[in-house]
Write a protein that holds these residues in place. Structure first.
Motif, PDB file in Angstrom:
ATOM      1  N   SER A  47       0.836  -1.191   0.000  1.00 31.43           N
ATOM      2  CA  SER A  47       0.000   0.000   0.000  1.00 31.43           C
ATOM      3  C   SER A  47       0.870   1.239   0.000  1.00 31.43           C
ATOM      4  N   LEU A  48       0.468   2.253  -0.735  1.00 31.79           N
ATOM      5  CA  LEU A  48       1.127   3.552  -0.633  1.00 31.79           C
ATOM      6  C   LEU A  48       0.109   4.588  -0.155  1.00 31.79           C
ATOM      7  N   ARG A  49      -0.865   4.926  -1.019  1.00 31.37           N
ATOM      8  CA  ARG A  49      -1.866   5.937  -0.677  1.00 31.37           C
ATOM      9  C   ARG A  49      -2.657   5.572   0.573  1.00 31.37           C
ATOM     10  N   ARG A  51      -1.956   3.505   3.004  1.00 29.38           N
ATOM     11  CA  ARG A  51      -1.084   3.526   4.174  1.00 29.38           C
ATOM     12  C   ARG A  51      -0.893   4.959   4.685  1.00 29.38           C
ATOM     13  N   LEU A  52      -0.587   5.859   3.769  1.00 27.61           N
ATOM     14  CA  LEU A  52      -0.248   7.223   4.168  1.00 27.61           C
ATOM     15  C   LEU A  52      -1.491   8.028   4.530  1.00 27.61           C
TER      16      LEU A  52
ATOM     17  N   GLY B  73       6.634  -2.881   1.610  1.00 22.12           N
ATOM     18  CA  GLY B  73       5.275  -2.491   1.949  1.00 22.12           C
ATOM     19  C   GLY B  73       4.664  -1.472   1.006  1.00 22.12           C
ATOM     20  N   TRP B  75       5.010   0.162  -3.332  1.00 25.89           N
ATOM     21  CA  TRP B  75       5.242  -0.311  -4.692  1.00 25.89           C
ATOM     22  C   TRP B  75       6.657   0.027  -5.122  1.00 25.89           C
ATOM     23  N   TYR B 103      -0.071  14.272   1.758  1.00 27.50           N
ATOM     24  CA  TYR B 103      -0.398  13.797   3.100  1.00 27.50           C
ATOM     25  C   TYR B 103       0.579  14.298   4.158  1.00 27.50           C
TER      26      TYR B 103
END
Lengths: 321, 321, 321
Positions: A47-49, A51-52, B73, B75, B103
């Motif tokens: 996850s990126l988005r 997660r953040l 964790g 990409w 964010y």
């Protein structure tokens, strides 16, 4: 609100949208709600988005956050009952889930479709176990069949950028090199169907029909050009074969038709349409560099609204504790 | 301050040093500055000191912190434009960077040199994309060619431990089993040149010349013993061939000369010199056990000052928001 | 309290138990103690409960928390002195430990037994280096030979669920597919011996004798059925051969006797005994599905009490700073 999976979990959409814009205007307004409350974010997948933005939303609301990557630093988890656990999985979900629930107030779960067993995926087996056994409110951070935080952010983004009262919104399939889940198009269809003022059309190659429970009464148009004509918003996404017309095709890539890639010619068919995608996006498969970098591209505002959609969901859950 | 890469980004050094000692005396004095502000730390490479000291500094200043390990964790990220993304990289930096910026309020980036393409590395390609596309103030947590948080901490350490007004400081190359970037010696040279009261000498085998923009007017002495004579501080570090005299050697190991390892005999040539190294250090390649464990070793105070140098940088960036 | 390894580090148990129940009743009561204090959690091995419950306890007490997974995102660490470090380990514990100590106020360490060198493991070599070199109070989050946060939580759980004043508590070995450390049974035995009102019995196959310093005066019964008779609590756990009767067997699996698996028949020998296990547990090796899911299973309350035992330990350490 005790769980957040489907659009109806949010109640009336106009009220939810009003809350979203209130929070976007003052992100720290409800910070008192999260004092001494802990969110546990559980990732079975990358996850990126999510997660953040989820961390940010929870911190805006004054919460403590614990992030658990199940496959890095924790144990591998058994999900079937009755097996002799002498393999590589050293803990069972039936213990791990209530244990995770012990140490937090809210749980977010990311667990993608395996894409091999349609029934298992569409039963949301992992998510449902969290709901049943954790003893805590649970929200989906993309699960086997849904990604409601994304769809909610998409709806906010459409509301912010529409120039006609009832925009035409087109969900279009596009080609990809890997087999992807249907969670994003499923939720997007569900939310567009629930939105009061959207003219919603789905377009994809034959055989890629989404599950009827998500398609609902939406119009399906197999001719991509016809679908794009007059569109105000193009929402591109790849998904693997949903196995609706042929179960044996479930989770497979049955088309790599590059004529579906969204390029400037495709966008010229629209009504000066905005381009949307949930990200991450494979450039020059899903969409060309030109289109995603054009002034009509909304991919970054969409991502930014993930913080807002998630803030509304967490706020609702904190209020209901 | 909107970016922190080079010594000049900090303005007058005497003022920065005064702030450093003020913060060291009361680490929580500026805690109000970080309320409801979020630092995002983005790691493309491993880290111990930087990871821990930067988190600590941000928390001292009252910030929320999100740590993202890009290769664990999240990409894999594409960095080139125009490619058809059908490989193992599922997102492009051109989307990922502005999304990360959504964010948070500040961004720290760690991205080491690849050591294969000198032009790409010395253009600071990854860092510059963050500066251009993130929409946020960005500071280097060691990038392709610089490590300014380390050099600032080193300067603080020298100031604290010097016993003469104008100490002789020697940057010495030492052997190593792997090809390492030039970021640490580059920044150290840049900062020593900028410091008002330092007699700065660089010593290394022929062919290991650092980039002229970092060497500036520093004295280079190829005879290690001559360089060490009368030194008050020995700053040891390995670096791979910078490719200045021969571009084809860039990033290669062209010397493993173990006579350069700093041992007690080397230190006996100095003026009761202090030993410094940024860590991590390979014992008995760079420096012997005896020297690094001696009372004259400053490696731990140097590391401790990373919290201080980083606090000053984050404080400055918060003040400028 | 400057270190937490053995039961005696906690002082009088009745006072510690009273603090545990006070904190369980109001988890945020001592939140002021942790203001501007940082816990560093250092993991050399995987963790679920310890990772989550320790973070939660520290946040309850108002602390900042930094989590470091040494094998993910940091460097590999050399532990021997005198070696030329030209292998895969780029930093020595002798630098890394004091550096970690620089950036925090308390340290928690997880470092399992290697199970190849009994002397190295039972000397608690890694933990002792943290105590010696970090300059900070250190607590064990399961180390080579002890897991005191678990044993303390177990004692709290027994106190909460006992129905007779002096319950019979049985520690029973059970089979497993992998060689596990003795940390949990060691600490459990140590704590049960220290508890004033427990009738404590240990049962295991011959050859699996625990280290005498942990067994103390506890009764050892090789007949599992006799041990279970009249038991109020069954505490199941696998451990590999402790190498007490035969050093060459240290860390090996010398029995896979499945008749030791705790099933309903085993539990029928007890006095309506409660079932305990520290988790993670391999179902149908250690215990059957039926027993672990029965109303007499305490595995989840035990896990929940990890937050409580850890809160007491951290509170004590903060008070002593």
């Amino acid at each position: 609100m005790n769980c957040f999976i489907n659009v109806e979990d949010l109640g009336p959409l106009d009220k939810a949208m009003a809350e979203a814009f209130e929070i976007k205007n003052d992100r720290y307004k409800y910070q008192h709600l999260g004092k001494n409350k802990t969110l546990m974010m559980i990732f079975f997948n990358n996850s990126l988005r999510t997660r953040l933005s989820t961390q940010k939303a929870a911190m805006n609301l004054g919460m403590n956050v614990i992030v658990l990557d199940v496959n890095a630093g924790a144990w591998k988890l058994e999900t079937e009952r009755g097996v002799i656990m002498d393999g590589d999985k050293s803990e069972h979900l039936l213990e791990a889930i209530p244990v995770m629930g012990c140490y937090c107030d809210l749980i977010g779960v990311r667990s993608f479709a395996g894409l091999t067993d349609r029934e298992y995926d569409y039963a949301e087996t992992v998510l449902q176990q969290f709901i049943k056994y954790s003893g805590r409110p649970v929200f989906a951070m993309e699960t086997a069949t849904v990604h409601p935080l994304q769809a909610f952010a998409d709806l906010i983004t459409i509301e912010e950028h529409k120039v006609v009262e009832r925009p035409k919104v087109v969900l279009t399939w596009a080609p990809h090199c890997r087999a992807l889940p249907q969670a994003v198009p499923n939720s997007f269809a569900q939310w567009m169907n629930a939105a009061p003022d959207v003219d919603f059309v789905i377009t994809h190659p034959e055989g890629y029909e989404l599950d009827p429970k998500f398609v609902g009464n939406a119009r399906v148009e197999y001719d991509q050009k016809k679908a794009f004509e007059g569109a105000d918003f193009i929402y591109a996404k790849n998904w693997s074969n949903p196995g609706v017309t042929n179960l044996a095709d479930y989770g497979k890539i049955t088309s790599k038709d590059m004529s579906w890639t969204v390029d400037t010619e495709h966008m010229s068919w629209t009504n000066n349409g905005k381009f949307m995608h949930c990200l991450p996006v494979r450039r020059n498969l899903i969409v060309t560099d030109d289109v995603i970098e054009s002034p009509n591209s909304l991919v970054i505002p969409e991502a930014a609204n993930r913080e807002i959609s998630c803030s509304v969901v967490i706020k609702r859950m904190l209020e209901a504790l």
